[in-house]
Design a protein around this motif. Structure first.
Motif, mmCIF file in Angstrom:
data_model
loop_
_atom_site.group_PDB
_atom_site.id
_atom_site.type_symbol
_atom_site.label_atom_id
_atom_site.label_comp_id
_atom_site.label_asym_id
_atom_site.label_seq_id
_atom_site.Cartn_x
_atom_site.Cartn_y
_atom_site.Cartn_z
ATOM 1 N N LYS A 1 0.806 -1.227 0.000
ATOM 2 C CA LYS A 1 0.000 0.000 0.000
ATOM 3 C C LYS A 1 0.840 1.279 0.000
ATOM 4 O O LYS A 1 0.324 2.359 0.280
ATOM 5 C CB LYS A 1 -0.983 0.019 1.183
ATOM 6 C CG LYS A 1 -1.971 -1.142 1.185
ATOM 7 C CD LYS A 1 -3.012 -1.003 2.263
ATOM 8 C CE LYS A 1 -4.002 -2.167 2.219
ATOM 9 N NZ LYS A 1 -5.052 -2.050 3.252
ATOM 10 N N SER A 2 2.116 1.166 -0.332
ATOM 11 C CA SER A 2 2.975 2.350 -0.363
ATOM 12 C C SER A 2 2.528 3.346 -1.425
ATOM 13 O O SER A 2 2.803 4.548 -1.314
ATOM 14 C CB SER A 2 4.426 1.947 -0.608
ATOM 15 O OG SER A 2 4.552 1.234 -1.836
ATOM 16 N N ASN A 3 1.842 2.858 -2.461
ATOM 17 C CA ASN A 3 1.378 3.769 -3.505
ATOM 18 C C ASN A 3 0.389 4.792 -2.954
ATOM 19 O O ASN A 3 0.327 5.933 -3.430
ATOM 20 C CB ASN A 3 0.724 2.982 -4.646
ATOM 21 C CG ASN A 3 -0.479 2.172 -4.208
ATOM 22 O OD1 ASN A 3 -0.341 1.263 -3.373
ATOM 23 N ND2 ASN A 3 -1.653 2.464 -4.736
ATOM 24 N N TYR A 4 -0.396 4.411 -1.938
ATOM 25 C CA TYR A 4 -1.406 5.329 -1.413
ATOM 26 C C TYR A 4 -0.776 6.523 -0.701
ATOM 27 O O TYR A 4 -1.336 7.628 -0.715
ATOM 28 C CB TYR A 4 -2.370 4.574 -0.496
ATOM 29 C CG TYR A 4 -3.153 3.510 -1.225
ATOM 30 C CD1 TYR A 4 -3.992 3.842 -2.280
ATOM 31 C CD2 TYR A 4 -3.031 2.170 -0.882
ATOM 32 C CE1 TYR A 4 -4.697 2.872 -2.967
ATOM 33 C CE2 TYR A 4 -3.735 1.182 -1.561
ATOM 34 C CZ TYR A 4 -4.567 1.542 -2.610
ATOM 35 O OH TYR A 4 -5.255 0.574 -3.294
ATOM 36 N N THR A 5 0.370 6.323 -0.091
ATOM 37 C CA THR A 5 1.078 7.453 0.516
ATOM 38 C C THR A 5 1.456 8.468 -0.554
ATOM 39 O O THR A 5 1.366 9.691 -0.339
ATOM 40 C CB THR A 5 2.338 6.959 1.250
ATOM 41 O OG1 THR A 5 1.953 6.065 2.286
ATOM 42 C CG2 THR A 5 3.112 8.120 1.857
ATOM 43 N N LYS A 6 1.854 7.976 -1.718
ATOM 44 C CA LYS A 6 2.219 8.873 -2.815
ATOM 45 C C LYS A 6 0.991 9.598 -3.356
ATOM 46 O O LYS A 6 1.074 10.778 -3.718
ATOM 47 C CB LYS A 6 2.923 8.076 -3.912
ATOM 48 C CG LYS A 6 4.272 7.511 -3.468
ATOM 49 C CD LYS A 6 4.931 6.679 -4.548
ATOM 50 C CE LYS A 6 6.250 6.110 -4.059
ATOM 51 N NZ LYS A 6 6.915 5.265 -5.082
ATOM 52 N N VAL A 7 -0.143 8.909 -3.424
ATOM 53 C CA VAL A 7 -1.389 9.575 -3.834
ATOM 54 C C VAL A 7 -1.667 10.751 -2.909
ATOM 55 O O VAL A 7 -1.953 11.872 -3.368
ATOM 56 C CB VAL A 7 -2.580 8.597 -3.802
ATOM 57 C CG1 VAL A 7 -3.882 9.337 -4.129
ATOM 58 C CG2 VAL A 7 -2.367 7.443 -4.775
ATOM 59 N N ILE A 8 -1.587 10.506 -1.620
ATOM 60 C CA ILE A 8 -1.866 11.554 -0.630
ATOM 61 C C ILE A 8 -0.884 12.714 -0.772
ATOM 62 O O ILE A 8 -1.280 13.892 -0.766
ATOM 63 C CB ILE A 8 -1.825 10.962 0.787
ATOM 64 C CG1 ILE A 8 -2.982 9.964 0.976
ATOM 65 C CG2 ILE A 8 -1.884 12.063 1.847
ATOM 66 C CD1 ILE A 8 -2.831 9.067 2.183
ATOM 67 N N ASP A 9 0.379 12.402 -0.938
ATOM 68 C CA ASP A 9 1.400 13.447 -1.039
ATOM 69 C C ASP A 9 1.182 14.329 -2.264
ATOM 70 O O ASP A 9 1.201 15.562 -2.167
ATOM 71 C CB ASP A 9 2.796 12.820 -1.095
ATOM 72 C CG ASP A 9 3.216 12.201 0.231
ATOM 73 O OD1 ASP A 9 2.573 12.505 1.262
ATOM 74 O OD2 ASP A 9 4.178 11.407 0.233
ATOM 75 N N TYR A 10 0.963 13.709 -3.407
ATOM 76 C CA TYR A 10 0.795 14.499 -4.633
ATOM 77 C C TYR A 10 -0.531 15.257 -4.639
ATOM 78 O O TYR A 10 -0.595 16.412 -5.079
ATOM 79 C CB TYR A 10 0.919 13.612 -5.867
ATOM 80 C CG TYR A 10 2.352 13.242 -6.189
ATOM 81 C CD1 TYR A 10 3.274 14.210 -6.580
ATOM 82 C CD2 TYR A 10 2.794 11.925 -6.082
ATOM 83 C CE1 TYR A 10 4.593 13.877 -6.864
ATOM 84 C CE2 TYR A 10 4.109 11.585 -6.363
ATOM 85 C CZ TYR A 10 5.006 12.571 -6.750
ATOM 86 O OH TYR A 10 6.306 12.244 -7.030
ATOM 87 N N ALA A 11 -1.593 14.620 -4.176
ATOM 88 C CA ALA A 11 -2.884 15.305 -4.131
ATOM 89 C C ALA A 11 -2.830 16.500 -3.192
ATOM 90 O O ALA A 11 -3.412 17.559 -3.478
ATOM 91 C CB ALA A 11 -3.971 14.331 -3.701
ATOM 92 N N THR A 12 -2.138 16.356 -2.085
ATOM 93 C CA THR A 12 -2.034 17.456 -1.121
ATOM 94 C C THR A 12 -1.281 18.636 -1.727
ATOM 95 O O THR A 12 -1.612 19.803 -1.469
ATOM 96 C CB THR A 12 -1.344 16.969 0.161
ATOM 97 O OG1 THR A 12 -2.142 15.928 0.739
ATOM 98 C CG2 THR A 12 -1.213 18.095 1.182
ATOM 99 N N LYS A 13 -0.278 18.365 -2.560
ATOM 100 C CA LYS A 13 0.429 19.451 -3.243
ATOM 101 C C LYS A 13 -0.508 20.205 -4.175
ATOM 102 O O LYS A 13 -0.393 21.424 -4.336
ATOM 103 C CB LYS A 13 1.613 18.886 -4.016
ATOM 104 C CG LYS A 13 2.745 18.387 -3.137
ATOM 105 C CD LYS A 13 3.862 17.761 -3.960
ATOM 106 C CE LYS A 13 4.977 17.242 -3.056
ATOM 107 N NZ LYS A 13 6.067 16.580 -3.819
#
Length: 519
Positions: A229-241
């Motif tokens: 589920k490491s991909n979901y952390t990246k979703v959150i990071d990019y969406a937050t930007k």
């Protein structure tokens, strides 16, 4: 024989797209020498000019069939609805998407070669970044349509040819490779390009700006599911930007949009307004989707009608059913079309005497609204339910008139007490069969809520088809009879190979391996 898999030169592209000059930026003259001074012009053709809207909507559960006294818009519409391998080459077809994407990729590769030959100067870093992100995006579109959803089987699932160089041979030997390899290449291009893209364009909303590229990254990693589920952390990071510290101020003002005149092109033009901060990337596409889906007496045989509308724009959610966007229906005795006015038809007259036109549309490829829901889904998959529901409440306040906040309890009560969908007793809750694990009832219910919101927000735009593939949702082909009964004519189960739309017949004839079929 024309081989669509072979990349056309930039000069050839200019000939093929010259008729769309009113809608698309012109390519450089075919006698112009490609050099570091004109790569910006070449990049004008780095964006695919075919939209996925009709392919996605006709293939999805957003469409039903109506009695045969109604007619389809063309053979393509019927093929897409029936999940049939189509030989049609119209605008909006799989064939057109394949050709358009590889033309865009060819332009990207031309730019990258010129920049490399110039020694990768810092003065061209922004152009290099745009070319890399555009190359990643075009391959991403191809993979979404012509391949399965990314899963634990990606290392053996068929991919699509990932083109990184300019074609220099007469009869190249292309291989599809695996879907895993495609995603790895997309990620490499995307990450390298993200570090380089800028916001300095004459019309930024028609280019990959920083935020548009970050929104692409958020959606890409949502689809690129990892077992840890490491991909979901990246979703959150990019969406937050993209969304910033106060996402409520970045999403669309649906209340103001819904207050505009529902007739004509008023709402659709406002929806794709380049000055609207909710629009992150707008793409001009050759398309007749503005006719096919809209409340005209065209393409009524297969349409988003009242029955399926009860699952979408007329549906009840834990937020109620009072939405800012009204719906428009055609006026036949048996209404076949229920429409939210987000897409209009632009026309380019080809022959005024004969009455022939080329169709065009503006597609909002990435928006803050969809990016917000990508983040909500990522939070839900990481079991960060308060954060997921906070994002859902931002969406609820923007999209609906509801003043009652969503809570874990209200979402569990609403979806937990609801029966699963059947084709004759339809509900908004459909059984989920994803390749990844849904750990508990709360997670499932929150995902149902997010998928419900995504279906509403992206209606008519084709993204529902990807959600169906990602979550292994079984969908049906239903005939709406005049007497009110429903006849089920086909179904698409999670393991049905027709979920990967067939690659063009010309490409198969040229030697590329087709998608498997059992029907």
């Amino acid at each position: 024989m024309k081989k669509y898999i072979i990349m056309a030169s930039v000069a050839a592209l200019a000939i093929g797209l010259s008729s769309c000059s009113n809608f698309l930026d012109e390519l450089p003259d075919n006698r112009t020498e490609l050099n570091e001074n004109n790569v910006g012009k070449i990049l004008l053709s780095a964006y695919p000019t075919t939209a996925i809207c009709e392919m996605g909507e006709m293939s999805s559960d957003n469409t039903d069939a109506y009695p045969n006294r109604f007619s389809s818009f063309n053979r393509l519409q019927e093929d897409l609805y029936k999940w049939a391998d189509s030989a049609e080459q119209d605008q909006d077809s799989p064939h057109a998407l394949w050709e358009s994407c590889y033309m865009a990729i060819s332009a990207c590769n031309e730019v990258l070669k010129v920049i490399e030959d110039a020694g990768n100067p810092a003065s061209l870093s922004a152009e290099k970044g745009e070319a890399l992100v555009c190359r990643a995006y075009a391959h991403f579109l191809l993979a979404n349509i012509f391949c399965n959803a990314y899963s634990s089987q990606a290392s053996s699932d068929l991919g699509i040819p990932y083109m990184k160089t300019i074609e220099t041979t007469v009869s190249p030997d292309y291989q599809r490779g695996t879907l895993e390899e495609v995603y790895q290449n997309i990620e490499k291009d995307l990450l390298e390009g993200l570090d380089l893209v800028t916001d300095i364009y004459a019309v930024p909303k028609y280019h990959f700006t920083k935020k548009a590229a970050q929104a692409f990254a958020a959606r890409f990693y949502l689809y690129y599911v990892k077992s840890d589920k490491s991909n979901y952390t990246k979703v959150i990071d990019y969406a937050t930007k993209v969304l910033g510290s106060n996402p409520a101020t970045s999403v669309r003002d649906w209340k103001s949009l819904g207050a505009l005149d529902i007739n004509g092109s008023v709402q659709p033009n406002a929806y794709v307004d380049a000055t609207n901060g909710a629009n992150l990337l707008l793409v001009s596409a050759g398309s007749y989707w503005g006719y096919v889906h809209a409340p005209y007496g065209l393409g009524e045989r297969y349409a988003h009608g009242p029955k399926v509308g009860n699952e979408t724009c007329n549906s009840v959610g834990p937020w109620g059913s009072d939405y800012y966007m009204g719906v428009w229906s055609n006026s036949s005795a048996l209404p076949t079309k229920i429409v939210v006015m987000k897409i209009t038809q632009y026309k380019e007259v080809v022959d005024a005497v004969a009455g022939t036109i080329n169709g065009h549309m503006i597609n909002a490829a990435f928006t803050t609204d969809e990016t917000l829901l990508c983040r909500a889904e990522a939070y839900a998959m990481k079991e960060m339910y308060p954060q997921a529901i906070a994002d859902l409440n931002i969406w609820r306040e923007a999209y609906t008139r509801s003043t009652t906040p969503l809570t874990t309890e209200s979402i569990n009560d609403f979806y937990g007490s609801m029966e699963y969908y059947t084709p004759t007793e339809s509900t908004v809750k459909k059984k989920l069969n994803p390749d990844f694990t849904i750990t508990n009832e709360t997670q499932e219910n929150v995902i149902h809520c997010i998928l419900h919101a995504r279906r509403l927000t992206t209606l008519h735009e084709g993204l529902r088809w990807q959600d169906i593939k990602r979550y292994g949702i079984t969908i049906y082909r239903r005939l709406m009879n005049d007497n009110g009964t429903i006849t089920v004519t086909d179904k698409l189960e999670p393991n049905d190979p027709r979920r990967a739309i067939q690659i063009p017949s010309d490409v198969i004839s040229a030697g590329l391996k087709p998608n498997p079929r059992t029907k």
